[in-house]
Design an enzyme around this catalytic site. Sequence first.
Site, PDB file in Angstrom:
ATOM      1  N   ASP A 171      52.256  -6.075  -7.062  1.00 49.00           N
ATOM      2  CA  ASP A 171      52.022  -6.086  -5.620  1.00 49.00           C
ATOM      3  C   ASP A 171      50.678  -5.433  -5.337  1.00 49.00           C
ATOM      4  OD1 ASP A 171      52.486  -6.116  -2.699  1.00 49.00           O
ATOM      5  OD2 ASP A 171      54.553  -6.532  -3.281  1.00 49.00           O
ATOM      6  N   HIS A 242      49.812 -10.342  -1.790  1.00 44.42           N
ATOM      7  CA  HIS A 242      50.381  -9.175  -2.489  1.00 44.42           C
ATOM      8  C   HIS A 242      49.712  -8.979  -3.847  1.00 44.42           C
ATOM      9  CE1 HIS A 242      53.659  -8.198   0.324  1.00 44.42           C
ATOM     10  NE2 HIS A 242      53.757  -9.490   0.526  1.00 44.42           N
ATOM     11  N   ASP A 308      55.146 -15.081  -0.642  1.00 46.83           N
ATOM     12  CA  ASP A 308      55.400 -14.583   0.714  1.00 46.83           C
ATOM     13  C   ASP A 308      54.142 -13.952   1.298  1.00 46.83           C
ATOM     14  OD1 ASP A 308      55.600 -12.646  -1.306  1.00 46.83           O
ATOM     15  OD2 ASP A 308      56.604 -11.248   0.046  1.00 46.83           O
ATOM     16  N   GLU A 309      54.117 -13.885   2.607  1.00 49.37           N
ATOM     17  CA  GLU A 309      53.190 -13.037   3.351  1.00 49.37           C
ATOM     18  C   GLU A 309      51.765 -13.045   2.796  1.00 49.37           C
ATOM     19  OE1 GLU A 309      56.095  -9.535   4.926  1.00 49.37           O
ATOM     20  OE2 GLU A 309      55.524  -9.393   2.822  1.00 49.37           O
ATOM     21  N   PHE A 401      68.404  -3.482   1.237  1.00 54.43           N
ATOM     22  CA  PHE A 401      69.049  -2.172   1.151  1.00 54.43           C
ATOM     23  C   PHE A 401      68.059  -1.015   1.264  1.00 54.43           C
ATOM     24  CE2 PHE A 401      73.204  -3.613  -1.120  1.00 54.43           C
ATOM     25  CZ  PHE A 401      73.560  -4.299   0.020  1.00 54.43           C
ATOM     26  N   GLU A 452      59.005   1.151  -0.847  1.00 51.86           N
ATOM     27  CA  GLU A 452      58.006   1.983  -0.164  1.00 51.86           C
ATOM     28  C   GLU A 452      58.571   3.375   0.147  1.00 51.86           C
ATOM     29  OE1 GLU A 452      58.705  -1.133   0.619  1.00 51.86           O
ATOM     30  OE2 GLU A 452      56.923  -2.250   1.270  1.00 51.86           O
TER      31      GLU A 452
HETATM   32  C1  ACM Z   1      59.570 -10.034   1.424  1.00 53.10           C
HETATM   33  O1  ACM Z   1      60.341  -9.172   1.862  1.00 53.10           O
HETATM   34  N1  ACM Z   1      58.304 -10.052   1.777  1.00 53.10           N
HETATM   35  C2  ACM Z   1      60.034 -11.041   0.504  1.00 53.10           C
END
Ligand code: ACM
Length: 536
Positions: A171, A242, A308-309, A401, A452
């Site tokens: 990431d 990422h 993603d993102e 979670f 995080e």
């Molecule tokens: C994600 O939570 N960005 C997969």
Amino acid sequence: MDLIPAPSSAVRRPDEDFPLDAATTLTASPALADAERWLRATLSAATGLPLGPGRPGEGIELVLDDALAAEAYRLTVRPGHVLLAAGGPAGAVWGAQTLRQLLGPDAYRRSPLRREGWVLPGADIEDAPRFGWRGVLLDVARHFLPKSDVLRFVDLLAAHKLNVLHLHLTDDQGWRLEIRRYPRLTGRGAWRERSMVGYRAAQRRDDRPHGGYYTQDDLREIVAYAAARGITVVPEIDLPGHTQAAVAAYPELGNSDVVDTAALGVWTDWGVSHNVLNASEATLRFFEGVLEEVLELFPSEFIHLGGDECPKEQWKDSVAAQERIRELGLANEDELQSHLIRHFDRWLAERGRRLIGWDEILEGGLAPGAAVASWRGFGGGVAAAKAGHDVVMCPEQHVYFDHRQADGPDEPIPIGFVRTLEDVYRFEPVPGQLDESAARHVIGTQANLWSEFTDSARDIDYRAFPRLVAFAEVAWSELPTEPAARDFAGFEQRLTTHLKALDALGVEYRPADGPHPWQRRPGVVGRPLEGPPPVR
Ligand code: ACM
């Protein structure tokens, strides 16, 4: 018998108990050697009994039964003989877990508190999972989790009959696997100078360098350790977003006509970095090189490529990216992203593997074999299943979670939606709007533990447990699909016994009445989400 996850059927036979003593034997068909080894090592440690080798038809015996599905098992406990029949090696390890559970919480210790009084209750148990993908994501990128903690976590997954460990290995904030041909990915990309503490808007930082990575031998060990316990490790190499840690290590991977990528470090913020990959042929070749090593390490059918993102600002500003879009005849930056994903989709398919990615990968159209992890709710998963793609349901409103388990001032770094133990127990992975043939594409479900706000195994224990126990039952057992029809009170009652097993294992779960004092993080800011109730 208080079994969790609940088996398909269990009949107690009170006069047919099987007492264990120093003469009790354990024997298994050669194909079930992993389950036999695990059972002998685990039960010998807990009971102090040797469980030496024996003959078929006596003691504890593990046999293959071709009439059963690969993950199914049948356990018959009688005074003279305990027979565990399994459809395959995985069925045997799940049956072995049930056998340990039947011995009670002390069987989860690593040294015997007593050497007498070990009894398997007489019973007939038949069992098989509802879903083939019962997953948990560990985010080892935001905070590195030492190998010994990963192995411990594998044991915890196995104890709950969860069978996929999705390792989020790369990431913006760190690159966590050794790639031999690109040593700077870990030499530089596995380390950052400091970390944020709590939600990013608070701008609070520590001044503690953070990092770590798994060597290829570490990963081989993790993969083999998991496989012996019925668990497949699915690696995630997130791209094209990422990726700041990779760009920091190899600046030529970034959009160097827009930003000075040579000046980038591994990101020390939480959030989604704008420093994404460029879309050049050289970058494709680079990641093919990464993936060649990934395929050598991970035998899993699925390889997760994130997707993603991915912020598109740099591609909008980059002359090179715009030239690439024209050259490939694409309409825009979104199509450039799907071009990249489709490239690796084909690349994996040519090597006999299948791509899985977050639901954003659906946006550009996918090859038939690719699967989707539906995280932004159920919508991506529903669309994917209707289009014939396999789906893993992991909607953030339900099974992230890292999100808080209660609404109260004592929750440590409270972020996201409140999802209580009961909410998780009532989570139904297959949305009602799917017809039968589309519903069959929901191959399973997954709980995600983003890190995080968890920088240690102790923090992970707190966020994961006991919710992961409820999740395991949702993923394994044939519960009523209507959430309101689920017997949460009955689950809670069985959980009382199971928490003693977690105590014996040393799992620091969240107590029902709130965190222990040392589990709180007073003053560290989170980001609670209110929002409407998630739509099914
Ligand atoms: C994600 O939570 N960005 C997969």
